[in-house]
Design an enzyme around this catalytic site. Sequence first.
Site, PDB file in Angstrom:
ATOM      1  N   CYS A  87       1.100  -1.390  -0.316  1.00  0.00           N
ATOM      2  CA  CYS A  87      -0.154   0.296  -0.124  1.00  0.00           C
ATOM      3  C   CYS A  87       0.912   0.743   0.134  1.00  0.00           C
ATOM      4  O   CYS A  87       1.221   1.451  -0.879  1.00  0.00           O
ATOM      5  CB  CYS A  87      -1.442   0.011   1.093  1.00  0.00           C
ATOM      6  SG  CYS A  87      -2.071   1.315   1.315  1.00  0.00           S
ATOM      7  N   HIS A 184      -3.096  -5.432   1.719  1.00  0.00           N
ATOM      8  CA  HIS A 184      -2.259  -5.339   2.946  1.00  0.00           C
ATOM      9  C   HIS A 184      -1.850  -6.750   3.215  1.00  0.00           C
ATOM     10  O   HIS A 184      -2.763  -6.913   4.066  1.00  0.00           O
ATOM     11  CB  HIS A 184      -3.075  -4.763   4.115  1.00  0.00           C
ATOM     12  CG  HIS A 184      -2.994  -3.337   3.941  1.00  0.00           C
ATOM     13  ND1 HIS A 184      -1.988  -2.073   4.527  1.00  0.00           N
ATOM     14  CD2 HIS A 184      -3.698  -1.796   3.683  1.00  0.00           C
ATOM     15  CE1 HIS A 184      -2.081  -1.137   3.909  1.00  0.00           C
ATOM     16  NE2 HIS A 184      -3.370  -0.781   3.664  1.00  0.00           N
ATOM     17  N   GLU A 186      -0.474  -8.609   5.521  1.00  0.00           N
ATOM     18  CA  GLU A 186       0.073  -8.694   6.666  1.00  0.00           C
ATOM     19  C   GLU A 186      -1.670  -8.808   7.605  1.00  0.00           C
ATOM     20  O   GLU A 186      -1.235  -8.823   8.710  1.00  0.00           O
ATOM     21  CB  GLU A 186       0.355  -7.021   6.643  1.00  0.00           C
ATOM     22  CG  GLU A 186       0.138  -6.120   6.771  1.00  0.00           C
ATOM     23  CD  GLU A 186      -0.238  -5.389   6.042  1.00  0.00           C
ATOM     24  OE1 GLU A 186       0.342  -5.549   5.015  1.00  0.00           O
ATOM     25  OE2 GLU A 186      -0.247  -3.887   6.575  1.00  0.00           O
TER      26      GLU A 186
END
Lengths: 207, 321
Positions: A87, A184, A186
């Site tokens: 991002c 994302h 993560e």
Amino acid sequence: MNRIIIGVTSFQGDVEEHLLASKMALGRMGIEGDAVSVKTPEEIERVDALIIPGGESTVMGRLAFFSKSLELIRQRILEGMPVMGTCAGLIMLAKRVYDRVVGEKKQQLIGVLDVTVERNSYGRQRESFETLIDLPSLGVSGFKAVFIRAPTIVEAGPQVEVLARLAERPIAVMQDNIIGTTFHPELSGSTALHELLIKKAQAFRAK
Amino acid sequence: MISLVGSQRELPGVRLERGYGVESLRGTTLVKRGFAHMLKHGVVMDVTSVEQAQIAEDAGAVAVMVLDKLPYDVRRAGGVARTASLRIIEEIMDHVTIPVMAKCRIGHTWEAKVLEEIGVDMIDESEVLTPADEERHIWKWDFTTPFVCGARDLGEALRRIEEGAAMIRTKGEPGTGNVAEAIRHMRILNNELRRIMILYQQGDDQELVKNARELRVSYELVLETARLGRLPVVNFAAGGIATPADAAMMMSLGCDGIFVGSGIFKSSDPELRASAIVLATTYWDRPEIVAEAQKMIDESKSMLGMDVKTLELRMQERGTG
């Protein structure tokens, strides 16, 4: 010492989530190593691979420039250090960036990934979303991808390999040692992309 | 991965879309809490105009919070403090690339609805404005836009999360330039977290249930918080932060980031002070860099500030239920 050290830049953004995802990926791959947060040139100098997390690219760029880390990161990437930007991290890596509403904005970039990125491309937070995507070249399907005020990649150079698309536009790309995603990884619990980065870090260390 | 505790109910704010050739979900707990995670280690700055918003963005603000008046001026003006002019919020959204937040009154669901309608990125249901409902807060699960709410202790924080807040901030005492209350609230929160964490480690379910009753929230939420050893959502410091050292102090207490209200634009060196606070927030654990940041500002230019004991209006006592 053969431990692989993954650095997550901690100028700003969701650093801890990437630290956790990297540690999970190392564990799943059975590789000795660690993930550490880095925000000074001395710390950045010591890592085998770097992650630039989600957050605000204008803030990260400013602090990276101030701490004299920006040029070092650029050099190390050009020397082959693997890097993943998610991002805002992708925006930092991109060569060309503009905002969908505001247009061209003067901001500090690393500028190594041959793509043009449109910031806030889907709209504002109200338009942020999650969905399931496939990463065919990694053999992954049903990867939960979270897009938060996400950018899109509107143009990619010939050396850029597209790992995933959404509505025709690339959302995950790779250019040699550089990985970029508009979403994302993560936040989703799936570590396929972190594992890809760690594999690149191993190869980089072996050189 | 982030905790999704408390969201196992029907969520009216979640919207199914088929826009990008796939089914996608907007307004999920992951998407709302995830937004707050992207602000971490950053500084959100209060602004009242496009000009201030651009100064904040250029200084490295991670987001701006739009108000009609800065908290210090709200105190001085008296009367009823309401949400800012929509025209100004929209103008700011057209001129900065970072997220734009705005405040609505506690319990004023329709002030929040109009903020969602014009597309602000996060809504602050804030004690700085005059509360519209003394009995209840907004039911924030009904919204696609995420909310941040203030809290003085663990009970307040968890009650707001149970109502759907995607982010928490300490209340401190807004508009005072005095960090003492923010420190107090963060210390209280940390001590209460420590207590339930120990109960969890000892497997003392009975005491955890008793704590949940005292905190007036579900056992499930207390259990998850105790397991995590921290709030299940991002937690910023707010209310009285005026200098780089104030920001570093709050980060050292375990906050995820900083809100600065009057501290910047009520000082006489807003540009420098804003960048200095950003620097001190990221490098809070490097005293030499915090010192460098502190050198960028001039104490004679700090807002004068107020002693909290002499205040007629204690904003932190609003909306505690």
